[in-house]
Design a protein around this motif. Sequence first.
Motif, PDB file in Angstrom:
ATOM      1  N   TYR A 195      -0.493  -7.596  -7.947  1.00  0.00           N
ATOM      2  CA  TYR A 195       0.914  -7.225  -8.138  1.00  0.00           C
ATOM      3  C   TYR A 195       1.843  -8.161  -7.369  1.00  0.00           C
ATOM      4  O   TYR A 195       2.811  -8.696  -7.914  1.00  0.00           O
ATOM      5  N   LEU A 196       1.537  -8.388  -6.089  1.00  0.00           N
ATOM      6  CA  LEU A 196       2.414  -9.224  -5.266  1.00  0.00           C
ATOM      7  C   LEU A 196       2.300 -10.708  -5.625  1.00  0.00           C
ATOM      8  O   LEU A 196       3.307 -11.418  -5.661  1.00  0.00           O
ATOM      9  N   ALA A 197       1.091 -11.175  -5.894  1.00  0.00           N
ATOM     10  CA  ALA A 197       0.925 -12.589  -6.243  1.00  0.00           C
ATOM     11  C   ALA A 197       1.628 -12.916  -7.551  1.00  0.00           C
ATOM     12  O   ALA A 197       2.133 -14.034  -7.734  1.00  0.00           O
ATOM     13  N   GLU A 198       1.693 -11.975  -8.463  1.00  0.00           N
ATOM     14  CA  GLU A 198       2.345 -12.216  -9.750  1.00  0.00           C
ATOM     15  C   GLU A 198       3.852 -12.409  -9.591  1.00  0.00           C
ATOM     16  O   GLU A 198       4.480 -13.119 -10.390  1.00  0.00           O
ATOM     17  N   MET A 199       4.440 -11.812  -8.555  1.00  0.00           N
ATOM     18  CA  MET A 199       5.892 -11.927  -8.370  1.00  0.00           C
ATOM     19  C   MET A 199       6.345 -13.380  -8.308  1.00  0.00           C
ATOM     20  O   MET A 199       7.329 -13.761  -8.927  1.00  0.00           O
ATOM     21  N   ILE A 200       5.640 -14.172  -7.546  1.00  0.00           N
ATOM     22  CA  ILE A 200       6.072 -15.563  -7.371  1.00  0.00           C
ATOM     23  C   ILE A 200       5.733 -16.413  -8.596  1.00  0.00           C
ATOM     24  O   ILE A 200       6.309 -17.472  -8.795  1.00  0.00           O
ATOM     25  N   GLU A 201       4.834 -15.933  -9.423  1.00  0.00           N
ATOM     26  CA  GLU A 201       4.572 -16.622 -10.680  1.00  0.00           C
ATOM     27  C   GLU A 201       5.733 -16.403 -11.649  1.00  0.00           C
ATOM     28  O   GLU A 201       6.093 -17.301 -12.410  1.00  0.00           O
ATOM     29  N   VAL A 202       6.319 -15.225 -11.603  1.00  0.00           N
ATOM     30  CA  VAL A 202       7.450 -14.909 -12.471  1.00  0.00           C
ATOM     31  C   VAL A 202       8.732 -15.579 -11.963  1.00  0.00           C
ATOM     32  O   VAL A 202       9.562 -16.033 -12.729  1.00  0.00           O
ATOM     33  N   PHE A 203       8.869 -15.655 -10.632  1.00  0.00           N
ATOM     34  CA  PHE A 203      10.044 -16.266 -10.009  1.00  0.00           C
ATOM     35  C   PHE A 203       9.591 -17.370  -9.054  1.00  0.00           C
ATOM     36  O   PHE A 203       9.634 -17.220  -7.833  1.00  0.00           O
ATOM     37  N   PHE A 237       0.809  -1.225   0.000  1.00  0.00           N
ATOM     38  CA  PHE A 237       0.000   0.000   0.000  1.00  0.00           C
ATOM     39  C   PHE A 237       0.843   1.277   0.000  1.00  0.00           C
ATOM     40  O   PHE A 237       0.315   2.368   0.197  1.00  0.00           O
ATOM     41  N   ALA A 238       2.138   1.164  -0.201  1.00  0.00           N
ATOM     42  CA  ALA A 238       3.021   2.329  -0.300  1.00  0.00           C
ATOM     43  C   ALA A 238       4.292   1.912  -1.023  1.00  0.00           C
ATOM     44  O   ALA A 238       4.510   0.720  -1.262  1.00  0.00           O
ATOM     45  N   TRP A 239       5.123   2.880  -1.380  1.00  0.00           N
ATOM     46  CA  TRP A 239       6.389   2.642  -2.056  1.00  0.00           C
ATOM     47  C   TRP A 239       6.171   1.951  -3.406  1.00  0.00           C
ATOM     48  O   TRP A 239       5.062   1.664  -3.821  1.00  0.00           O
ATOM     49  N   PHE A 240       7.232   1.635  -4.055  1.00  0.00           N
ATOM     50  CA  PHE A 240       7.267   0.852  -5.284  1.00  0.00           C
ATOM     51  C   PHE A 240       6.091   1.178  -6.212  1.00  0.00           C
ATOM     52  O   PHE A 240       5.867   2.320  -6.559  1.00  0.00           O
ATOM     53  N   ALA A 241       5.341   0.204  -6.582  1.00  0.00           N
ATOM     54  CA  ALA A 241       4.270   0.397  -7.554  1.00  0.00           C
ATOM     55  C   ALA A 241       3.145   1.285  -7.025  1.00  0.00           C
ATOM     56  O   ALA A 241       2.445   1.925  -7.801  1.00  0.00           O
ATOM     57  N   ALA A 242       2.954   1.344  -5.718  1.00  0.00           N
ATOM     58  CA  ALA A 242       1.821   2.105  -5.175  1.00  0.00           C
ATOM     59  C   ALA A 242       1.900   3.573  -5.559  1.00  0.00           C
ATOM     60  O   ALA A 242       0.976   4.128  -6.160  1.00  0.00           O
ATOM     61  N   GLY A 243       3.005   4.223  -5.205  1.00  0.00           N
ATOM     62  CA  GLY A 243       3.108   5.654  -5.443  1.00  0.00           C
ATOM     63  C   GLY A 243       3.299   6.025  -6.896  1.00  0.00           C
ATOM     64  O   GLY A 243       2.741   7.004  -7.382  1.00  0.00           O
ATOM     65  N   SER A 250      -8.218  -0.176   3.277  1.00  0.00           N
ATOM     66  CA  SER A 250      -9.627  -0.580   3.357  1.00  0.00           C
ATOM     67  C   SER A 250     -10.328  -0.488   2.008  1.00  0.00           C
ATOM     68  O   SER A 250     -11.464  -0.934   1.874  1.00  0.00           O
ATOM     69  N   ASN A 251      -9.670   0.078   1.027  1.00  0.00           N
ATOM     70  CA  ASN A 251     -10.279   0.266  -0.283  1.00  0.00           C
ATOM     71  C   ASN A 251     -10.184  -1.024  -1.105  1.00  0.00           C
ATOM     72  O   ASN A 251      -9.092  -1.573  -1.274  1.00  0.00           O
ATOM     73  N   PRO A 252     -11.312  -1.528  -1.620  1.00  0.00           N
ATOM     74  CA  PRO A 252     -11.286  -2.787  -2.390  1.00  0.00           C
ATOM     75  C   PRO A 252     -10.381  -2.738  -3.618  1.00  0.00           C
ATOM     76  O   PRO A 252      -9.711  -3.726  -3.934  1.00  0.00           O
ATOM     77  N   THR A 253     -10.337  -1.602  -4.298  1.00  0.00           N
ATOM     78  CA  THR A 253      -9.466  -1.492  -5.472  1.00  0.00           C
ATOM     79  C   THR A 253      -8.008  -1.578  -5.052  1.00  0.00           C
ATOM     80  O   THR A 253      -7.205  -2.268  -5.682  1.00  0.00           O
ATOM     81  N   ALA A 254      -7.647  -0.889  -3.976  1.00  0.00           N
ATOM     82  CA  ALA A 254      -6.270  -0.941  -3.475  1.00  0.00           C
ATOM     83  C   ALA A 254      -5.889  -2.366  -3.103  1.00  0.00           C
ATOM     84  O   ALA A 254      -4.784  -2.824  -3.408  1.00  0.00           O
ATOM     85  N   GLN A 255      -6.797  -3.063  -2.456  1.00  0.00           N
ATOM     86  CA  GLN A 255      -6.511  -4.448  -2.081  1.00  0.00           C
ATOM     87  C   GLN A 255      -6.330  -5.322  -3.320  1.00  0.00           C
ATOM     88  O   GLN A 255      -5.402  -6.122  -3.401  1.00  0.00           O
ATOM     89  N   ARG A 256      -7.201  -5.158  -4.300  1.00  0.00           N
ATOM     90  CA  ARG A 256      -7.146  -6.001  -5.507  1.00  0.00           C
ATOM     91  C   ARG A 256      -5.865  -5.786  -6.300  1.00  0.00           C
ATOM     92  O   ARG A 256      -5.174  -6.747  -6.635  1.00  0.00           O
ATOM     93  N   VAL A 257      -5.527  -4.517  -6.575  1.00  0.00           N
ATOM     94  CA  VAL A 257      -4.345  -4.286  -7.415  1.00  0.00           C
ATOM     95  C   VAL A 257      -3.057  -4.647  -6.682  1.00  0.00           C
ATOM     96  O   VAL A 257      -2.102  -5.148  -7.296  1.00  0.00           O
ATOM     97  N   THR A 258      -3.028  -4.443  -5.370  1.00  0.00           N
ATOM     98  CA  THR A 258      -1.836  -4.801  -4.600  1.00  0.00           C
ATOM     99  C   THR A 258      -1.693  -6.321  -4.532  1.00  0.00           C
ATOM    100  O   THR A 258      -0.590  -6.856  -4.670  1.00  0.00           O
ATOM    101  N   LEU A 259      -2.801  -7.017  -4.339  1.00  0.00           N
ATOM    102  CA  LEU A 259      -2.752  -8.477  -4.319  1.00  0.00           C
ATOM    103  C   LEU A 259      -2.286  -9.027  -5.669  1.00  0.00           C
ATOM    104  O   LEU A 259      -1.408  -9.892  -5.725  1.00  0.00           O
TER     105      LEU A 259
END
Length: 196
Positions: free
Chosen positions: A45-53, A7-13, A34-43
């Motif tokens: 983004y992070l879940a994709e990392m382990i798919e790539v590596f 929810f901050a740094w990196f892709a967030a800002g 608490s924002n559903p969009t913030a939760q969805r895009v952050t999830l």
Amino acid sequence: FFGSGVFAWFAAGEGFAKRYPEAVDHTGRNLCPSNPTAQRVTLDYLAEMIEVFPKADGYMLEIRDELDDCKCATCQKPLDERGSKQFGQSELDFLNKLTAEVWKKHPRARFIWLIGYGNHKNDPRYYERIREMGRDPRMEWLEVRMSWKLPAADGTDKPLKYFSDRIYHWDAYYQLAPEHMQARVKQTVAEGLHGY
């Protein structure tokens, strides 16, 4: 391990705040947990990392707590008389969603979540939930603010070991003289923590 912000740094800002203005908090650059969009895009983004590596061991996640909490009405909703707010619960709701998503395909992935920040110093619901989540051996915690005790549900502050047997302590070790670092390591051992 992946190291990332939540929810901050990196892709967030740089990315999400510009693309999803409805998910941005009062700062204009961090996301509201608490924002559903913030939760969805952050999830996503992070879940994709382990798919790539896929050989990565897991994640070390620094929650936006270092930058203060979101001031929106939902995040600031009080949950008890001691100071627990929805802010902390929304963060942990996200962590539950992320671990569930990642563990579908990568059941051995470990998660290290940073804790000990001042905005949860009066938030027993946050730490009781961490205690429950910490029963899973894939969950680990990194205390980062010299918080050797945390608030518990019974109204007292308890030592870190009470919340999990997998808590590490972190210092700004690069600022410590060797004798001070040695003292912190000894304290970490005396407290029965998982590591330094």
